[in-house]
Scaffold this motif. Structure first.
Motif, PDB file in Angstrom:
ATOM      1  N   HIS A  14     -21.603  -9.581 -38.883  1.00  0.00           N
ATOM      2  CA  HIS A  14     -22.068  -8.372 -38.203  1.00  0.00           C
ATOM      3  C   HIS A  14     -22.998  -8.796 -36.867  1.00  0.00           C
ATOM      4  O   HIS A  14     -23.298 -10.013 -37.152  1.00  0.00           O
ATOM      5  CB  HIS A  14     -23.054  -7.663 -39.197  1.00  0.00           C
ATOM      6  CG  HIS A  14     -22.327  -7.305 -40.559  1.00  0.00           C
ATOM      7  ND1 HIS A  14     -21.785  -6.273 -40.349  1.00  0.00           N
ATOM      8  CD2 HIS A  14     -22.593  -7.613 -41.606  1.00  0.00           C
ATOM      9  CE1 HIS A  14     -21.292  -5.859 -41.770  1.00  0.00           C
ATOM     10  NE2 HIS A  14     -21.642  -6.704 -42.596  1.00  0.00           N
ATOM     11  N   ARG A  15     -22.958  -8.049 -36.172  1.00  0.00           N
ATOM     12  CA  ARG A  15     -23.736  -8.418 -35.032  1.00  0.00           C
ATOM     13  C   ARG A  15     -25.027  -8.357 -35.200  1.00  0.00           C
ATOM     14  O   ARG A  15     -25.615  -7.522 -36.122  1.00  0.00           O
ATOM     15  CB  ARG A  15     -23.155  -7.368 -33.782  1.00  0.00           C
ATOM     16  CG  ARG A  15     -24.090  -7.453 -32.359  1.00  0.00           C
ATOM     17  CD  ARG A  15     -23.483  -6.489 -31.352  1.00  0.00           C
ATOM     18  NE  ARG A  15     -24.218  -6.748 -30.338  1.00  0.00           N
ATOM     19  CZ  ARG A  15     -25.153  -5.743 -29.895  1.00  0.00           C
ATOM     20  NH1 ARG A  15     -25.454  -4.759 -30.681  1.00  0.00           N
ATOM     21  NH2 ARG A  15     -25.885  -5.752 -28.801  1.00  0.00           N
ATOM     22  N   GLY A  22     -32.450  -1.029 -24.279  1.00  0.00           N
ATOM     23  CA  GLY A  22     -31.534   0.003 -24.064  1.00  0.00           C
ATOM     24  C   GLY A  22     -30.088   0.104 -24.035  1.00  0.00           C
ATOM     25  O   GLY A  22     -29.613  -1.080 -24.616  1.00  0.00           O
ATOM     26  N   ARG A  23     -29.452   0.807 -23.762  1.00  0.00           N
ATOM     27  CA  ARG A  23     -27.985   0.910 -23.544  1.00  0.00           C
ATOM     28  C   ARG A  23     -27.271   0.435 -24.909  1.00  0.00           C
ATOM     29  O   ARG A  23     -26.625  -0.853 -24.962  1.00  0.00           O
ATOM     30  CB  ARG A  23     -27.641  -0.104 -22.586  1.00  0.00           C
ATOM     31  CG  ARG A  23     -28.425   0.092 -21.049  1.00  0.00           C
ATOM     32  CD  ARG A  23     -28.049  -0.318 -19.877  1.00  0.00           C
ATOM     33  NE  ARG A  23     -27.029   0.630 -19.438  1.00  0.00           N
ATOM     34  CZ  ARG A  23     -25.705   0.609 -18.827  1.00  0.00           C
ATOM     35  NH1 ARG A  23     -25.123  -0.682 -19.257  1.00  0.00           N
ATOM     36  NH2 ARG A  23     -24.995   1.224 -18.458  1.00  0.00           N
ATOM     37  N   GLY A  24     -27.113   1.185 -25.725  1.00  0.00           N
ATOM     38  CA  GLY A  24     -26.069   0.853 -26.996  1.00  0.00           C
ATOM     39  C   GLY A  24     -26.794   0.310 -28.037  1.00  0.00           C
ATOM     40  O   GLY A  24     -26.020   0.343 -29.028  1.00  0.00           O
ATOM     41  N   SER A  25     -27.980  -0.233 -28.047  1.00  0.00           N
ATOM     42  CA  SER A  25     -28.548  -0.803 -29.258  1.00  0.00           C
ATOM     43  C   SER A  25     -28.569   0.212 -30.358  1.00  0.00           C
ATOM     44  O   SER A  25     -28.715   0.105 -31.367  1.00  0.00           O
ATOM     45  CB  SER A  25     -29.576  -1.537 -29.243  1.00  0.00           C
ATOM     46  OG  SER A  25     -30.861  -0.882 -28.686  1.00  0.00           O
ATOM     47  N   GLY A  26     -29.114   1.503 -29.744  1.00  0.00           N
ATOM     48  CA  GLY A  26     -29.529   2.666 -30.663  1.00  0.00           C
ATOM     49  C   GLY A  26     -30.997   2.362 -31.155  1.00  0.00           C
ATOM     50  O   GLY A  26     -31.414   3.390 -31.995  1.00  0.00           O
TER      51      GLY A  26
END
Length: 147
Positions: A14-15, A22-26
């Motif tokens: 898993h990552r 920001g931008r995609g990490s949630g």
């Protein structure tokens, strides 16, 4: 198939979760901590048993069972090696041990343990002796007397 050709199963890796980007990490901005309050601050958290000042559960429940702690007998402990500080043929008593500073508090009595060796012939008066201490005392030609 060789060891260097093995691959991990699909979905086994898993990552790493990254927080506060920001931008995609949630998990940007407040990093999943919500807004404000003690638990949102760095290093700020409450004890898991703390109930906001309400009387905690562990204090509300009645205590049951018997604890022997109040009646425990504690002895001041010395080792056989500590007795080498006395002259040959001396009678070692609890009062003498306290006077020499080997024992600070006498507590319920003095117990002699078998750490080290005894190189002198003494008469040792104490409240208790361990088996190994008695062996070493008798080997050195000394006498152990239970008070």
């Amino acid at each position: 198939m060789k060891l260097h050709e093995l691959e991990k199963n699909l979905g086994a890796t898993h990552r790493k979760k990254i927080v506060g980007r920001g931008r995609g990490s949630g998990l940007g901005k407040t990093s999943g901590r919500g807004e404000k309050g003690q638990k949102a601050r760095s290093g700020g958290s409450v004890n898991p048993v703390f109930e906001g000042g309400q009387l905690p559960l562990y204090r509300r429940l009645p205590k049951r069972g018997f604890s022997n702690h109040r009646f425990k007998v504690e002895y001041a402990v010395i080792n056989v090696a500590d007795l080498n500080a006395f002259d040959d043929g001396a009678v070692v008593t609890p009062a003498l041990l306290k006077e020499k500073g080997i024992v600070k508090k006498q507590l319920a009595g003095i117990k002699v343990l078998g750490e080290g060796t005894l190189e002198k012939k003494l008469t040792i008066q104490a409240h208790k002796f361990s088996k190994s201490a008695l062996d070493k005392i008798s080997k050195s030609g000394s006498k152990a007397e239970v008070i």
